[in-house]
Design a protein around this motif. Sequence first.
Motif, PDB file in Angstrom:
ATOM      1  N   GLY A 293      36.589  44.160  34.844  1.00 34.47           N
ATOM      2  CA  GLY A 293      35.158  43.912  34.675  1.00 34.47           C
ATOM      3  C   GLY A 293      34.533  44.864  33.670  1.00 34.47           C
ATOM      4  N   VAL A 294      34.920  46.141  33.757  1.00 37.21           N
ATOM      5  CA  VAL A 294      34.410  47.127  32.793  1.00 37.21           C
ATOM      6  C   VAL A 294      34.843  46.747  31.383  1.00 37.21           C
ATOM      7  N   ASN A 295      36.103  46.348  31.255  1.00 36.53           N
ATOM      8  CA  ASN A 295      36.618  45.956  29.944  1.00 36.53           C
ATOM      9  C   ASN A 295      35.905  44.713  29.416  1.00 36.53           C
ATOM     10  N   LEU A 296      35.576  43.804  30.337  1.00 41.30           N
ATOM     11  CA  LEU A 296      34.869  42.581  29.922  1.00 41.30           C
ATOM     12  C   LEU A 296      33.487  42.921  29.360  1.00 41.30           C
ATOM     13  N   MET A 297      32.809  43.859  30.009  1.00 40.43           N
ATOM     14  CA  MET A 297      31.483  44.258  29.517  1.00 40.43           C
ATOM     15  C   MET A 297      31.574  44.875  28.123  1.00 40.43           C
ATOM     16  N   THR A 298      32.586  45.684  27.910  1.00 41.34           N
ATOM     17  CA  THR A 298      32.751  46.285  26.582  1.00 41.34           C
ATOM     18  C   THR A 298      33.127  45.216  25.552  1.00 41.34           C
ATOM     19  N   ALA A 299      33.886  44.208  25.990  1.00 38.56           N
ATOM     20  CA  ALA A 299      34.239  43.114  25.080  1.00 38.56           C
ATOM     21  C   ALA A 299      32.992  42.332  24.674  1.00 38.56           C
ATOM     22  N   PHE A 300      32.090  42.112  25.642  1.00 39.86           N
ATOM     23  CA  PHE A 300      30.829  41.436  25.324  1.00 39.86           C
ATOM     24  C   PHE A 300      29.998  42.258  24.343  1.00 39.86           C
ATOM     25  N   LEU A 301      30.055  43.586  24.486  1.00 38.60           N
ATOM     26  CA  LEU A 301      29.336  44.449  23.552  1.00 38.60           C
ATOM     27  C   LEU A 301      29.872  44.264  22.137  1.00 38.60           C
ATOM     28  N   ALA A 302      31.208  44.248  22.008  1.00 39.58           N
ATOM     29  CA  ALA A 302      31.806  44.025  20.690  1.00 39.58           C
ATOM     30  C   ALA A 302      31.465  42.640  20.163  1.00 39.58           C
TER      31      ALA A 302
END
Length: 452
Positions: A293-302
């Motif tokens: 989930g944390v990685n998904l949020m950072t992916a959305f940021l990118a």
Amino acid sequence: MTSAVKLENAESLLDRALEILASGSQIEIRNLVRSLYPAEAAHILEALDSESRAKLWAVIPPSVIGQVLVEVNVEVGAALLKITDRKDLIAATESMGADGMVDLLHVLPEPLLSQVMESIGVHNRNRIEKALSYGEHTAGGIMSDDVLTIRGDVTLDVVARYLRLRGNVPANTDSLIVVDRKEHFQGVLPLSQLLSHDPHTKVAAVMDTRISGIPYRMPSREVAGLFERRKLLSAPVLADDGRVVGRIAVEDVIGLIRDEADHSLMSMAGLSEEQDMFAPVVSSAKRRALWLGVNLMTAFLAASVIDLFEDTIQQIVALAVLMPIVASMGGIAGSQTLTLVVRGLALRQVTGSNAGRLLFKEISVGLLNGLLWAGVVAVVAGMWFHRPDIGILLGVAMLINLVCAALSGVAIPVLLEKMGVDPALAGGVLLTTVTDVVGFMAFLGLATLFLL
């Protein structure tokens, strides 16, 4: 050659255990268990699924289960405790020394802990309660109270006769601890000195006073580093007033070093070294879901950065093909630096006094590699799309991202360490976010400025 043989033996032992368990022969399973050391049994138990683990655990004698529980990781130990008869567990403590008992009590849940404490004698209970009063991850928490001390004003002949009368010495004893009348630490007498000098020589004349005792509050991580740096086989542990309260042997430290290595490796993936490899699917999925989930949020940021340049990408489609290269190269370069710095922090080789020089060195490396590979990708991309301008911008963006990756690879773990956050656990996610965002922003931003 020796390492290869040991590795092969460990693998063949596990293969043989799996084969015997699959056959279902109780006689062969019992014969297997009788041939195993506690650590070997723990290794096999951690590598089995829950059904096979229960079969093997059922035939392990009560006199051994306590030693095995100390060796397995926390999660596997908790699963084994659920299928262990409490009478067998209490009986297991009767065959364990005080040190092993303390290690076992650290992993027992409260109801069982109280029952075990009530079942042991008053003398042992006092020793164990004193040992439990020390922090688990301190020198006091890992030391043994089985200490052999001598006085400095006696002769070597007296010491030799004392050892013969005593009959046994603590395991891994390479030296005897010298104390005064009030048990204050004075130095150590290496056994080599005891054997090689005139028996009429006083202990004080040949003892080694250069060795200092370990404060009982010292974190176990620092104890492991001390043993590694000084090549120690054992060391006394001291109270605040200098009295000898225990002793740490190298075998206690080997486990610490292994645990630290496991922690660093597993934390890089957001996992714990104490997790059961064959834990139920649902519980494993829940644990990993957090970091996904944390990685998904950072992916959305990118992705949001890419969205800012949607018009640019629509006009120059080649940008969509090339932009993952910038982020990927930054991620790899940053991971190299991050791994180096996390290791340095773990070994206490990176401090506030040398972090600045390390940062300058890593930025220089990033700049040098950036210039090299920026030139390569500029040529390749220019020839691929017949657009030298796109190739040049790609090279410049990669140079920017590699330098930023080096900066982040040093700064992120150092800052996390100062904040009390494990850099091995959170550093990778933050670094990936930085290199993705900077890489996309640099490449697409430069393209918007110079190509439209």
